[in-house]
Design a protein around this motif. Structure first.
Motif, PDB file in Angstrom:
ATOM      1  N   ASP A 133       3.624  -6.824   8.274  1.00  0.00           N
ATOM      2  CA  ASP A 133       3.471  -8.240   8.604  1.00  0.00           C
ATOM      3  C   ASP A 133       3.218  -9.121   7.384  1.00  0.00           C
ATOM      4  O   ASP A 133       2.937 -10.316   7.526  1.00  0.00           O
ATOM      5  CB  ASP A 133       2.338  -8.435   9.613  1.00  0.00           C
ATOM      6  CG  ASP A 133       0.990  -7.894   9.119  1.00  0.00           C
ATOM      7  OD1 ASP A 133       0.963  -7.227   8.059  1.00  0.00           O
ATOM      8  OD2 ASP A 133      -0.027  -8.130   9.798  1.00  0.00           O
ATOM      9  N   ALA A 134       3.347  -8.553   6.176  1.00  0.00           N
ATOM     10  CA  ALA A 134       2.999  -9.310   4.977  1.00  0.00           C
ATOM     11  C   ALA A 134       3.898 -10.527   4.771  1.00  0.00           C
ATOM     12  O   ALA A 134       3.418 -11.655   4.607  1.00  0.00           O
ATOM     13  CB  ALA A 134       3.051  -8.408   3.748  1.00  0.00           C
ATOM     14  N   VAL A 135       5.203 -10.329   4.768  1.00  0.00           N
ATOM     15  CA  VAL A 135       6.117 -11.437   4.476  1.00  0.00           C
ATOM     16  C   VAL A 135       6.037 -12.507   5.548  1.00  0.00           C
ATOM     17  O   VAL A 135       5.968 -13.707   5.244  1.00  0.00           O
ATOM     18  CB  VAL A 135       7.559 -10.920   4.320  1.00  0.00           C
ATOM     19  CG1 VAL A 135       8.545 -12.075   4.263  1.00  0.00           C
ATOM     20  CG2 VAL A 135       7.687 -10.081   3.049  1.00  0.00           C
ATOM     21  N   ASP A 136       6.050 -12.118   6.817  1.00  0.00           N
ATOM     22  CA  ASP A 136       5.982 -13.106   7.895  1.00  0.00           C
ATOM     23  C   ASP A 136       4.692 -13.913   7.827  1.00  0.00           C
ATOM     24  O   ASP A 136       4.681 -15.119   8.111  1.00  0.00           O
ATOM     25  CB  ASP A 136       6.090 -12.414   9.254  1.00  0.00           C
ATOM     26  CG  ASP A 136       7.506 -11.957   9.564  1.00  0.00           C
ATOM     27  OD1 ASP A 136       8.447 -12.416   8.877  1.00  0.00           O
ATOM     28  OD2 ASP A 136       7.672 -11.143  10.494  1.00  0.00           O
ATOM     29  N   THR A 137       3.601 -13.256   7.435  1.00  0.00           N
ATOM     30  CA  THR A 137       2.334 -13.971   7.308  1.00  0.00           C
ATOM     31  C   THR A 137       2.384 -14.973   6.170  1.00  0.00           C
ATOM     32  O   THR A 137       1.963 -16.135   6.319  1.00  0.00           O
ATOM     33  CB  THR A 137       1.180 -12.984   7.087  1.00  0.00           C
ATOM     34  OG1 THR A 137       1.082 -12.108   8.218  1.00  0.00           O
ATOM     35  CG2 THR A 137      -0.139 -13.720   6.910  1.00  0.00           C
ATOM     36  N   ASP A 140      -9.345  -4.890   6.013  1.00  0.00           N
ATOM     37  CA  ASP A 140      -9.716  -3.530   6.430  1.00  0.00           C
ATOM     38  C   ASP A 140      -8.561  -2.943   7.239  1.00  0.00           C
ATOM     39  O   ASP A 140      -8.655  -2.817   8.466  1.00  0.00           O
ATOM     40  CB  ASP A 140     -10.999  -3.585   7.268  1.00  0.00           C
ATOM     41  CG  ASP A 140     -11.466  -2.224   7.758  1.00  0.00           C
ATOM     42  OD1 ASP A 140     -11.103  -1.212   7.119  1.00  0.00           O
ATOM     43  OD2 ASP A 140     -12.188  -2.175   8.772  1.00  0.00           O
ATOM     44  N   PRO A 141      -7.454  -2.578   6.576  1.00  0.00           N
ATOM     45  CA  PRO A 141      -6.250  -2.185   7.312  1.00  0.00           C
ATOM     46  C   PRO A 141      -6.398  -0.940   8.162  1.00  0.00           C
ATOM     47  O   PRO A 141      -5.705  -0.775   9.164  1.00  0.00           O
ATOM     48  CB  PRO A 141      -5.218  -1.967   6.200  1.00  0.00           C
ATOM     49  CG  PRO A 141      -6.020  -1.709   4.967  1.00  0.00           C
ATOM     50  CD  PRO A 141      -7.258  -2.529   5.125  1.00  0.00           C
ATOM     51  N   VAL A 142      -7.309  -0.047   7.791  1.00  0.00           N
ATOM     52  CA  VAL A 142      -7.504   1.181   8.552  1.00  0.00           C
ATOM     53  C   VAL A 142      -8.447   0.966   9.732  1.00  0.00           C
ATOM     54  O   VAL A 142      -8.431   1.704  10.718  1.00  0.00           O
ATOM     55  CB  VAL A 142      -8.036   2.302   7.639  1.00  0.00           C
ATOM     56  CG1 VAL A 142      -8.224   3.598   8.403  1.00  0.00           C
ATOM     57  CG2 VAL A 142      -7.090   2.522   6.466  1.00  0.00           C
ATOM     58  N   GLY A 143      -9.263  -0.072   9.648  1.00  0.00           N
ATOM     59  CA  GLY A 143     -10.200  -0.358  10.730  1.00  0.00           C
ATOM     60  C   GLY A 143     -11.432   0.503  10.719  1.00  0.00           C
ATOM     61  O   GLY A 143     -12.071   0.715  11.759  1.00  0.00           O
ATOM     62  N   ALA A 201       4.765   0.450  -0.201  1.00  0.00           N
ATOM     63  CA  ALA A 201       5.591  -0.478   0.565  1.00  0.00           C
ATOM     64  C   ALA A 201       4.761  -1.695   0.968  1.00  0.00           C
ATOM     65  O   ALA A 201       3.525  -1.671   0.926  1.00  0.00           O
ATOM     66  CB  ALA A 201       6.137   0.211   1.814  1.00  0.00           C
ATOM     67  N   LEU A 202       5.445  -2.755   1.355  1.00  0.00           N
ATOM     68  CA  LEU A 202       4.774  -3.910   1.923  1.00  0.00           C
ATOM     69  C   LEU A 202       4.201  -3.561   3.285  1.00  0.00           C
ATOM     70  O   LEU A 202       4.794  -2.780   4.041  1.00  0.00           O
ATOM     71  CB  LEU A 202       5.772  -5.058   2.103  1.00  0.00           C
ATOM     72  CG  LEU A 202       6.168  -5.872   0.879  1.00  0.00           C
ATOM     73  CD1 LEU A 202       7.436  -6.648   1.184  1.00  0.00           C
ATOM     74  CD2 LEU A 202       5.048  -6.821   0.472  1.00  0.00           C
ATOM     75  N   TYR A 203       3.062  -4.129   3.616  1.00  0.00           N
ATOM     76  CA  TYR A 203       2.607  -4.043   4.991  1.00  0.00           C
ATOM     77  C   TYR A 203       3.625  -4.762   5.878  1.00  0.00           C
ATOM     78  O   TYR A 203       4.202  -5.780   5.469  1.00  0.00           O
ATOM     79  CB  TYR A 203       1.227  -4.681   5.144  1.00  0.00           C
ATOM     80  CG  TYR A 203       0.100  -3.771   4.720  1.00  0.00           C
ATOM     81  CD1 TYR A 203      -0.320  -2.730   5.539  1.00  0.00           C
ATOM     82  CD2 TYR A 203      -0.543  -3.960   3.499  1.00  0.00           C
ATOM     83  CE1 TYR A 203      -1.359  -1.890   5.150  1.00  0.00           C
ATOM     84  CE2 TYR A 203      -1.581  -3.118   3.101  1.00  0.00           C
ATOM     85  CZ  TYR A 203      -1.979  -2.089   3.933  1.00  0.00           C
ATOM     86  OH  TYR A 203      -2.999  -1.256   3.540  1.00  0.00           O
ATOM     87  N   THR A 218       0.830  -1.199   0.000  1.00  0.00           N
ATOM     88  CA  THR A 218       0.000   0.000   0.000  1.00  0.00           C
ATOM     89  C   THR A 218       0.864   1.247   0.000  1.00  0.00           C
ATOM     90  O   THR A 218       2.034   1.212   0.399  1.00  0.00           O
ATOM     91  CB  THR A 218      -0.926   0.028   1.231  1.00  0.00           C
ATOM     92  OG1 THR A 218      -1.919   1.041   1.061  1.00  0.00           O
ATOM     93  CG2 THR A 218      -0.147   0.288   2.508  1.00  0.00           C
ATOM     94  N   ALA A 219       0.285   2.334  -0.458  1.00  0.00           N
ATOM     95  CA  ALA A 219       0.866   3.668  -0.274  1.00  0.00           C
ATOM     96  C   ALA A 219       0.111   4.295   0.883  1.00  0.00           C
ATOM     97  O   ALA A 219      -1.120   4.392   0.840  1.00  0.00           O
ATOM     98  CB  ALA A 219       0.721   4.496  -1.540  1.00  0.00           C
ATOM     99  N   PRO A 220       0.804   4.704   1.938  1.00  0.00           N
ATOM    100  CA  PRO A 220       0.117   5.056   3.192  1.00  0.00           C
ATOM    101  C   PRO A 220      -0.752   6.302   3.142  1.00  0.00           C
ATOM    102  O   PRO A 220      -1.753   6.374   3.844  1.00  0.00           O
ATOM    103  CB  PRO A 220       1.277   5.242   4.184  1.00  0.00           C
ATOM    104  CG  PRO A 220       2.475   5.539   3.333  1.00  0.00           C
ATOM    105  CD  PRO A 220       2.267   4.769   2.065  1.00  0.00           C
ATOM    106  N   LEU A 221      -0.383   7.300   2.346  1.00  0.00           N
ATOM    107  CA  LEU A 221      -1.147   8.539   2.340  1.00  0.00           C
ATOM    108  C   LEU A 221      -2.503   8.368   1.668  1.00  0.00           C
ATOM    109  O   LEU A 221      -2.626   7.675   0.651  1.00  0.00           O
ATOM    110  CB  LEU A 221      -0.379   9.644   1.612  1.00  0.00           C
ATOM    111  CG  LEU A 221       0.744  10.359   2.361  1.00  0.00           C
ATOM    112  CD1 LEU A 221       1.362  11.413   1.453  1.00  0.00           C
ATOM    113  CD2 LEU A 221       0.231  11.001   3.645  1.00  0.00           C
TER     114      LEU A 221
END
Length: 243
Positions: free
Chosen positions: A119-123, A216-219, A115-117, A23-26
């Motif tokens: 926890d993406a790779v570990d998940t 729903d990454p923003v919650g 960028a990657l979230y 995601t792009a955070p902004l």
């Protein structure tokens, strides 16, 4: 709304890419404002906030139509040029050179911010270690989406990667899901799908028999007015590894 599941992991999981693994955070409107404010040789006076709002509204209009959406995601530069032009014209500005410079500047900045979230790779590694076959199914052009996969070294995690621009069909076309299942060697009932798009990763997949998990990454919760009922909602990818 937040639901959970204690069920064992499935034989396979299909992941979306954009705003699911990366995601792009902004917020887009804020990203447009920053792009305008940092644009070299920006016209003066030029109200960055007003222009950002106008361009953001033009983008919302453009992407709201399924036909425009499909055409636009297959040629994102052309779509973005049209969006910027529409937004600036709303402010009474008609300047092809400015439109092109701003659109390309925004694209460079947005790409750099993506960028990657965390926890993406570990998940993904954790799921693979538990024997889950992982697939990636993403809409968009072959060039743009493949570049993201290479940039973030994602191919190593998946037994199947499916890009709309390479296959010729994409979500929410039923053929796209069927092709992914055939490559994974599982049925819809044996497969989870994870993504941020209500229609593409919840409504249509549920109709086909998938266990649909909405990202729903923003919650913020489900959009107002939606009748969709995901089988599960997660804010963090790592929740997929939790009982």
């Amino acid at each position: 709304m937040q639901t959970s599941s204690n069920a064992a992991l499935p034989p396979a999981i299909l992941f979306d890419l954009d705003d699911t693994l990366i995601t792009a955070p902004l917020h887009p409107r804020a990203a447009w404002q920053q792009a305008i404010e940092t644009l070299p040789d920006r016209p003066d006076p030029f109200d960055a906030l007003a222009a950002a709002v106008a361009i953001h509204e033009a983008a919302r209009w453009f992407w709201s139509d399924p036909v425009r959406h499909r055409e636009g995601r297959m040629d994102i530069r052309r779509a973005r040029l049209g969006i910027v032009d529409r937004g600036l014209r709303h402010l009474g500005i008609s300047d092809a050179a400015l439109t092109e410079r701003l659109s390309d500047h925004f694209t460079v900045r947005r790409t750099e911010e993506t960028a990657l979230y965390p926890d993406a790779v570990d998940t993904l590694l954790g799921l693979a270690e538990r024997g889950v076959r992982l697939g990636l199914i993403t809409n968009g052009s072959a060039e743009a989406q493949r570049a993201k996969i290479v940039r973030f070294d994602l191919a190593r995690h998946f037994v199947h990667i499916q890009i709309e621009g390479e296959l010729g069909v994409g979500k929410p076309e039923e053929q796209a899901y069927a092709h992914a299942l055939a490559r994974l060697g599982t049925t819809a009932a044996e497969t989870w799908i994870v993504g941020d798009n209500i229609d593409w990763e919840v409504v249509v997949p549920q109709r086909l028999g998938f266990h649909a998990i909405w990202r729903d990454p923003v919650g913020n919760g489900l959009p107002a007015g939606t009748t969709a009922k995901p089988d599960r909602i997660i804010t963090r990818l790592a929740e997929l590894l939790e009982d």
